[in-house]
Design an enzyme around this catalytic site. Structure first.
Site, PDB file in Angstrom:
ATOM      1  CD  GLU A   1      -3.140  -1.057   2.039  1.00 53.73           C
ATOM      2  OE1 GLU A   1      -3.123  -0.165   2.907  1.00 53.73           O
ATOM      3  OE2 GLU A   1      -4.043  -1.915   1.959  1.00 53.73           O
ATOM      4  CD  GLU A   2       6.418   2.866   2.313  1.00 53.15           C
ATOM      5  OE1 GLU A   2       7.414   3.587   2.178  1.00 53.15           O
ATOM      6  OE2 GLU A   2       6.346   1.947   3.156  1.00 53.15           O
ATOM      7  NE  ARG A   3       7.864  -1.359  -1.856  1.00 50.14           N
ATOM      8  CZ  ARG A   3       8.448  -2.490  -1.488  1.00 50.14           C
ATOM      9  NH1 ARG A   3       7.935  -3.656  -1.879  1.00 50.14           N
ATOM     10  NH2 ARG A   3       9.525  -2.473  -0.731  1.00 50.14           N
TER      11      ARG A   3
END
Length: 386
Positions: A241-243
């Site tokens: 989700e960060e990416r």
């Protein structure tokens, strides 16, 4: 993707919030090397912008990640990189595992106030000795009765000087690197936690970043997220989700720089004609916008796969790799067409040039993304063991 009326309503809310509550103050925050996270996050919490895809029982909206993505995309319009990065830490880096695997008591204590904007969260994973090599981290949490006693340090921690809690990844056993780590929620006011002075970064100036030291920091074992030894796996999931967040944020960020450059090149006249009339410039603008649309297609595809429950490690890594490299290409190309004005510190393109360079480093460097992609292509050489 087929966006609904609800998607578009959230998009409008995010756009209006950026225009009213963020962009008018960005220059002041950049000059101060910090923005008021508690004040801004509380306003966001009141609008539901910090818990879009988080559980309803903790104050979230309970929507799927596509709704979060359209908001992150709008935050790409923020006139700096530091503020959207700090927001991303709160929503897509420090809280996904807590929301997914945390006990009810842990979510009530930390996730609910984070969604409301009452708590600022930080993710404490990176260490000075390891960088993107998460498996090699040294910070250790040793059991003592019902507690963990934590010793070690974390480097480049966003939101750290304003954080109310850290989502910490630490070794909790001497087992193999991928199964000896646990994720622990550590209140920032716990005795034994100290911070360095704010780190002097090239970009992301409005974001507060420091090194965090843990010296016999004692927290109850009930603050562990999920099962012991599952921290590495949780962090790998959290990375996706960060990416996706990084890729989505690059879309309107790139478009903003391209459109500002087009406007400048229409106004700036050299040798009797506007700069934009030079074929090398207007062709380049067309090339760059085409690349942005290609990244958008890849990001949306990854998001659709993610909300369908598929493993998006490969696609998210591709999107993050492409986002970091495209931002560098867009900002470097556009800065060139601003000439001497582009070299001025407070120019929009110069700021984007400085801020966006982190995207190819943070959250897993480009080389890590390439390694992951090669692994999924079955072309990564096996490691030779001595």
């Amino acid at each position: 993707m087929k966006f609904t009326a609800e998607h578009e309503a959230l998009r409008r809310t995010a756009r209006q919030f950026v225009d009213k509550e963020i962009n008018p103050y960005v220059n002041d925050w950049e000059n101060a090397d910090i923005f008021p996270a508690h004040e801004l996050f509380k306003k966001m919490g009141n609008l539901g912008l910090l818990g879009i895809n988080k559980p309803v029982e903790n104050g979230g909206l309970g929507l799927d990640y596509s709704y979060q993505m359209v908001v992150v995309e709008e935050f790409g319009r923020i006139a700096c990189g530091g503020v959207p990065m700090a927001i991303g830490v709160q929503t897509d880096m420090a809280t996904p595992a807590l929301a997914r695997f945390g006990s009810k008591e842990l979510r009530d204590e930390f996730l609910t106030p984070a969604i409301a904007g009452d708590y600022v969260a930080a993710i404490a994973v990176s260490e000075a000795s390891g960088g993107s090599d998460v498996a090699s981290l040294k910070t250790y949490a040793k059991k003592d009765g019902d507690d963990y006693v934590i010793n070690g340090s974390k480097m480049w921690i966003t939101n750290s000087t304003q954080a109310d809690f850290f989502c910490l990844l630490a070794n909790t056993s001497d087992d193999k690197p991928h199964v000896n780590k646990s994720m622990i929620i550590v209140p920032a006011n716990t005795p034994g936690i100290t911070l360095s002075k704010k780190l002097d970064k090239m970009g992301m100036r409005s974001s507060d970043t420091a090194q965090v030291f843990f010296d016999n920091v004692r927290v109850p074992q009930r603050n562990r997220v999920g099962a012991e030894g599952m921290g590495f796996m949780m962090q790998m999931m959290q990375f996706q989700e960060e990416r996706l967040c990084a890729a989505a944020g690059a879309l309107l960020g790139s478009e903003t720089v391209i459109n500002a450059t087009i406007d400048y090149c229409r106004e700036r006249t050299t040798f009797g004609q506007p700069l934009i009339d030079n074929q090398v410039i207007h062709f380049r603008m067309a090339e760059l916008m085409t690349e942005v649309e290609a990244l958008r297609a890849l990001t949306y595809q990854a998001c659709e796969a993610h909300i369908s429950g598929e493993d998006v490690t490969r696609l998210a890594s591709m999107a993050k790799l492409k986002a970091g490299r495209l931002l560098r290409e867009v900002n470097d190309s556009c800065l060139q067409y601003w000439g001497g004005m582009g070299f001025m510190w407070d120019n929009i393109v110069a700021r984007a040039y400085r801020d966006s360079r982190l995207i190819s480093i943070g959250g897993g460097a480009d080389e890590i993304m390439l390694g992951i992609i090669c692994k999924y292509m079955n072309i990564l050489p096996s490691r030779k063991r001595s």
